[in-house]
Design a protein around this motif. Structure first.
Motif, short mmCIF file in Angstrom:
data_model
loop_
_atom_site.label_atom_id
_atom_site.label_comp_id
_atom_site.label_asym_id
_atom_site.label_seq_id
_atom_site.Cartn_x
_atom_site.Cartn_y
_atom_site.Cartn_z
N LEU A 92 0.82 -1.22 0.01
CA LEU A 92 -0.01 0.12 0.06
C LEU A 92 0.92 1.25 0.07
CD1 LEU A 92 -2.63 1.64 0.33
CD2 LEU A 92 -2.69 1.15 2.76
N ASN A 93 0.89 1.94 -1.25
CA ASN A 93 1.93 2.92 -1.38
C ASN A 93 0.93 4.25 -0.99
OD1 ASN A 93 4.60 2.06 -2.21
ND2 ASN A 93 3.20 0.93 -3.99
N VAL A 94 1.62 5.20 -0.45
CA VAL A 94 1.06 6.18 -0.03
C VAL A 94 2.08 7.55 0.12
CG1 VAL A 94 -1.08 5.53 1.28
CG2 VAL A 94 0.96 6.15 2.66
N SER A 95 1.78 8.55 -0.38
CA SER A 95 2.56 9.76 -0.48
C SER A 95 1.99 11.08 -0.33
CB SER A 95 3.21 9.82 -1.77
OG SER A 95 2.58 10.02 -2.85
N TRP A 114 -2.48 7.65 -3.46
CA TRP A 114 -2.09 6.29 -3.03
C TRP A 114 -2.27 5.20 -4.25
CZ3 TRP A 114 -6.06 2.84 -3.25
CH2 TRP A 114 -7.42 3.12 -3.42
N GLN A 115 -1.81 3.96 -3.90
CA GLN A 115 -2.00 2.90 -4.89
C GLN A 115 -1.53 1.79 -4.05
OE1 GLN A 115 2.37 3.12 -7.45
NE2 GLN A 115 0.23 3.11 -8.60
N VAL A 116 -2.22 0.83 -4.70
CA VAL A 116 -2.14 -0.63 -4.00
C VAL A 116 -1.29 -1.74 -5.14
CG1 VAL A 116 -2.78 -2.62 -2.68
CG2 VAL A 116 -3.86 -0.49 -2.38
N VAL A 131 -0.38 -7.10 3.68
CA VAL A 131 -0.35 -5.83 3.22
C VAL A 131 0.68 -5.08 4.08
CG1 VAL A 131 -1.46 -3.72 2.66
CG2 VAL A 131 -2.76 -6.04 2.58
N TYR A 132 1.75 -4.69 3.26
CA TYR A 132 2.95 -3.69 3.90
C TYR A 132 2.34 -2.25 3.62
CZ TYR A 132 5.53 -7.57 4.91
OH TYR A 132 5.98 -8.92 5.33
N VAL A 133 2.64 -1.29 4.15
CA VAL A 133 2.70 0.13 4.07
C VAL A 133 3.85 0.84 3.80
CG1 VAL A 133 1.57 2.43 4.79
CG2 VAL A 133 0.58 0.23 5.65
N CYS A 134 4.01 1.49 2.53
CA CYS A 134 5.03 2.32 2.16
C CYS A 134 4.57 3.71 2.13
CB CYS A 134 5.45 1.81 0.95
SG CYS A 134 6.88 2.83 0.46
N VAL A 135 5.44 4.59 2.86
CA VAL A 135 5.15 6.03 2.89
C VAL A 135 6.37 6.86 2.22
CG1 VAL A 135 4.76 7.99 4.45
CG2 VAL A 135 3.84 5.50 5.16
N THR A 136 5.95 7.60 1.40
CA THR A 136 7.14 8.59 0.79
C THR A 136 6.53 9.99 0.96
OG1 THR A 136 7.21 6.97 -1.14
CG2 THR A 136 8.06 9.09 -1.52
N ASN A 156 11.05 16.45 -10.07
CA ASN A 156 11.83 17.64 -9.58
C ASN A 156 11.65 17.57 -8.20
OD1 ASN A 156 13.32 19.54 -9.68
ND2 ASN A 156 12.02 21.06 -10.43
N ALA A 157 11.79 16.62 -7.39
CA ALA A 157 11.18 16.61 -6.22
C ALA A 157 12.31 15.82 -5.09
CB ALA A 157 9.96 16.34 -5.76
N PHE A 158 12.83 16.34 -3.96
CA PHE A 158 13.40 15.35 -3.05
C PHE A 158 12.52 14.55 -2.33
CE2 PHE A 158 16.30 18.97 -3.61
CZ PHE A 158 17.40 18.36 -3.74
N TYR A 159 12.85 13.31 -1.91
CA TYR A 159 11.93 12.48 -1.22
C TYR A 159 12.78 11.82 -0.22
CZ TYR A 159 13.97 8.69 -3.94
OH TYR A 159 15.08 7.94 -4.20
N GLU A 160 12.00 11.06 0.76
CA GLU A 160 12.21 10.06 1.53
C GLU A 160 11.34 8.90 1.60
OE1 GLU A 160 14.54 10.60 5.47
OE2 GLU A 160 12.78 9.84 6.21
N ARG A 161 11.63 7.67 1.57
CA ARG A 161 10.70 6.54 1.42
C ARG A 161 10.80 5.66 2.85
NH1 ARG A 161 11.07 5.14 -3.62
NH2 ARG A 161 9.52 6.35 -4.01
N GLN A 162 9.73 5.44 3.30
CA GLN A 162 9.95 4.30 4.54
C GLN A 162 8.72 3.46 4.49
OE1 GLN A 162 9.58 6.28 8.48
NE2 GLN A 162 10.76 8.26 7.66
N ILE A 163 9.04 2.13 5.02
CA ILE A 163 8.20 1.05 4.95
C ILE A 163 7.99 0.27 6.23
CG2 ILE A 163 9.81 -0.80 4.28
CD1 ILE A 163 7.82 -1.95 2.34
N SER A 164 6.73 -0.17 6.55
CA SER A 164 6.37 -0.92 7.50
C SER A 164 7.23 -2.02 7.72
CB SER A 164 4.62 -1.09 7.78
OG SER A 164 4.61 -1.89 6.70
#
Length: 196
Positions: free
Chosen positions: A13-16, A28-30, A59-64, A135-143
């Motif tokens: 489950l990708n959310v940003s 979001w998208q799954v 289901v794992y959750v990924c947050v960006t 054209n963006a900086f990001y950080e991604r974390q996952i459960s």
């Protein structure tokens, strides 16, 4: 993105969000990583407009978090973010006449209230840098853990509420908290006990 430390058969489950955005809504998208990145958000058929799950799915959750460009200004790097809380909640829909599906499609032993609110976490940073395409900086974390789909069929309104602390790059500016959410419908199996 598929962290190598996780199993091959996972639903992500990708959310940003962007740290500058005004709205509280998550993009979001799954994605089913075990089936070549199949998107579980249906566009056609009886499950269109909902997230379609099956019993036994984990289901794992990924947050960006993004820090995108504002107007003509270049994007500003940021010092990352901390997930203070992440809760997956569900509300069952009517099954037939005056009976409802169980409180949650997920294993109730993971909930804090007997079925409807499941805390997600802890999270770990798996990627960060600059996305040249956006054209963006990001950080991604996952459960580090997952939630298990434990029901064979049913329909639930589902929501994810995310509380984050955003850290600035400059030490002279303090961090601040934001609350974000999303509210799709989730269907498991055929979604109903009868073929409509």
């Amino acid at each position: 993105m598929k962290p190598s430390s996780l199993l091959n058969d996972l639903l992500l489950l990708n959310v940003s969000f962007d740290i500058h955005q005004l709205s509280p809504f998550l993009c979001w998208q799954v994605i089913d990583e075990s089936q070549g990145g199949r998107n579980l958000m249906r566009q056609v058929g009886r499950h269109a407009g909902s997230v379609h799950l099956e019993k036994g799915d984990r289901v794992y959750v990924c947050v960006t978090a993004f820090s995108g460009a504002e107007g003509n200004a270049p994007p500003q790097d940021f010092g990352g973010f901390t997930i203070k809380s992440c809760t997956l909640q569900s509300v069952p829909r009517l099954r037939e006449r005056d009976t409802f599906y169980s409180p949650s499609p997920f294993q109730c032993g993971q909930s804090v209230d007997g079925g409807t609110a499941i805390p997600i976490g802890p999270f770990k940073v798996v990627d960060h840098g600059k996305d040249e395409r956006l054209n963006a900086f990001y950080e991604r974390q996952i459960s580090e853990g997952s939630v298990l789909v434990d029901e064979k069929m049913g329909i639930w309104e589902m929501s994810l509420v995310l509380v984050v602390e955003i850290k600035p790059k400059a030490a002279t500016v303090g961090s601040h908290k934001r609350v974000f959410r999303f509210d799709p419908e989730a269907e498991v199996g055929t979604g109903t006990s009868k073929n409509l």
